[in-house]
Design an enzyme around this catalytic site. Structure first.
Site, PDB file in Angstrom:
ATOM      1  CG  ASP A  76      -2.374   0.931   1.029  1.00 51.92           C
ATOM      2  OD1 ASP A  76      -2.517   1.411  -0.061  1.00 51.92           O
ATOM      3  OD2 ASP A  76      -2.861   1.143   1.984  1.00 51.92           O
TER       4      ASP A  76
HETATM    5 MG    MG Z   1      -3.730   1.019   6.265  1.00 52.70          MG
END
Ligand code: MG
Ligand code: ADP
Ligand code: MG
Length: 350
Positions: free
Chosen positions: A220
């Site tokens: 991410d």
């Molecule tokens: Mg997160």
């Protein structure tokens, strides 16, 4: 209640409450929320991520030799040791939450809340782990030794941007922000200069190279998950989607996606089984575009699937930068740059 975020009648862990004073909220999401806090005796500030135990997905737990089952995110902040990865400082818990205490890196980029932060004090503080920890607690290094080698600098963020527009991510009212998203928003042209971009990107690449060498994929990487100070020193945060890539399987593939759609690789968008490393390199390509242009390289999902980079035509950057961008965003993961190839790219040789 110390913050709206805690349920009615919630009591903070006593040792935490004796050690830290909660301050501003930095962010919140489905998993929990993040606040700044001040050490009551030493006075330095930290970031505390309150992770709702029930919301940690099944894939995101590890078995720690010392402490038993822990969220991967908590384990990793203790386990990793790199100048461009935020350090875990301490861990507390109650029935509902883990409290992941981290070094508060960076400078507040929010114009309205740009107050001096106490990095200076953080570096001078005695070890905060001298107090007897309640189980489970991570035996982390003292903040002194985990701090950067460079001396702390006063908070002189970039000159304010030419527009007063608020960032487009979900508003979190008036909290100070320390991340790269806000930094880009506050920059004069809502993007970094090529030199700034190179400096920031090199550090992120270094951290991802370190993660790769340890069999870890962050999954991410994006501007909101990178914190930055006024000298453009950056650290990666938020290992909530991270995994250990199983070394016993030569080429493991994944089918489920845990990151952010705007950063999802071509093969993920077309729902093919994907490998963690090339998908991570793609997110670096998207990040590079945000640094250089302030926007995604792909206006539409179709563009992303094809790896068709659309440049903002008013922005000029070097051919080497463009070459690296294309190499990171190759739609075929087998032809995409590896993290090693990024490190060695000629854009960094100036
Ligand atoms: Mg997160
Ligand atoms: P989430 O999993 O909800 O994305 P994060 O761990 O990314 O939570 O934290 C949310 C936000 O809080 C970040 O985008 C950043 O602005 C801020 N933040 C989190 N940790 C730190 C830290 N150690 N130092 C400075 N800011 C932080
Ligand atoms: Mg995040």
């Amino acid at each position: 209640r110390y913050s709206e975020q805690f349920p009615e009648g919630h009591h903070l862990d006593l040792r935490f409450a004796c050690t830290y004073q909660l301050e501003d909220q930095l962010g919140s999401g489905g998993y929990g929320f993040v606040m700044t806090a001040k050490h009551r005796v030493a006075g330095y500030e930290v970031a505390v991520k309150f992770i709702i135990k029930d919301k940690v997905p099944d894939y995101a737990w590890v078995d720690d030799e010392r402490y038993g089952r822990l969220p991967t995110e908590v384990f990793l902040l203790d386990y990793m040791d790199h100048k461009n990865i935020v350090k875990g400082i301490d861990l507390f818990q109650d029935q509902l939450f883990y409290y992941l205490v981290q070094e508060l890196h960076g400078s507040p980029w929010d114009k309205a809340a740009r107050k001096m932060h106490t990095r200076q004090q953080l570096l001078q503080a005695p070890s905060i782990l001298s107090a007897p920890p309640l189980a489970p607690s991570l035996s982390m290094e003292s903040v002194d030794s985990a701090g950067p080698a460079t001396p702390p600098s006063p908070c002189h963020p970039l000159p304010p941007g030419d527009s007063g527009l608020m960032p487009s991510r979900p508003p979190c009212s008036r909290r100070p922000s320390y991340d790269l998203f806000e930094c880009i928003e506050q920059s004069p042209h809502k993007r970094l200069t090529e030199d700034q971009a190179r400096h920031v990107f090199a550090q992120v690449v270094d951290a991802v190279h370190y993660l790769d060498a340890h069999g870890i994929s962050h999954r991410d990487i994006k501007d909101e998950n990178i914190v930055i100070d006024s000298d453009f020193n950056v650290k990666i945060i938020d290992f909530g989607s991270a995994i250990f890539v199983d070394p016993s399987i030569p080429r493991p593939h994944y089918t489920l996606f845990y990151g952010t759609t705007a950063y999802a690789a071509s093969e993920i968008l077309t729902k093919k089984p994907y490998q963690a490393a090339p998908a991570e390199v793609w997110t670096l390509g998207v990040l590079l575009s945000y640094l250089l242009q302030g926007v995604s390289p792909f206006p539409t999902v179709r563009d992303a699937v094809k790896g068709r980079i659309i440049l903002e035509n008013r922005i000029r950057f070097s051919d080497d930068a463009m070459d690296l961008l294309q190499f990171c965003l190759h739609p075929n993961p087998a032809k995409r740059a590896t993290i090693q190839e990024i490190k060695e790219h000629r854009w960094f040789r100036v």
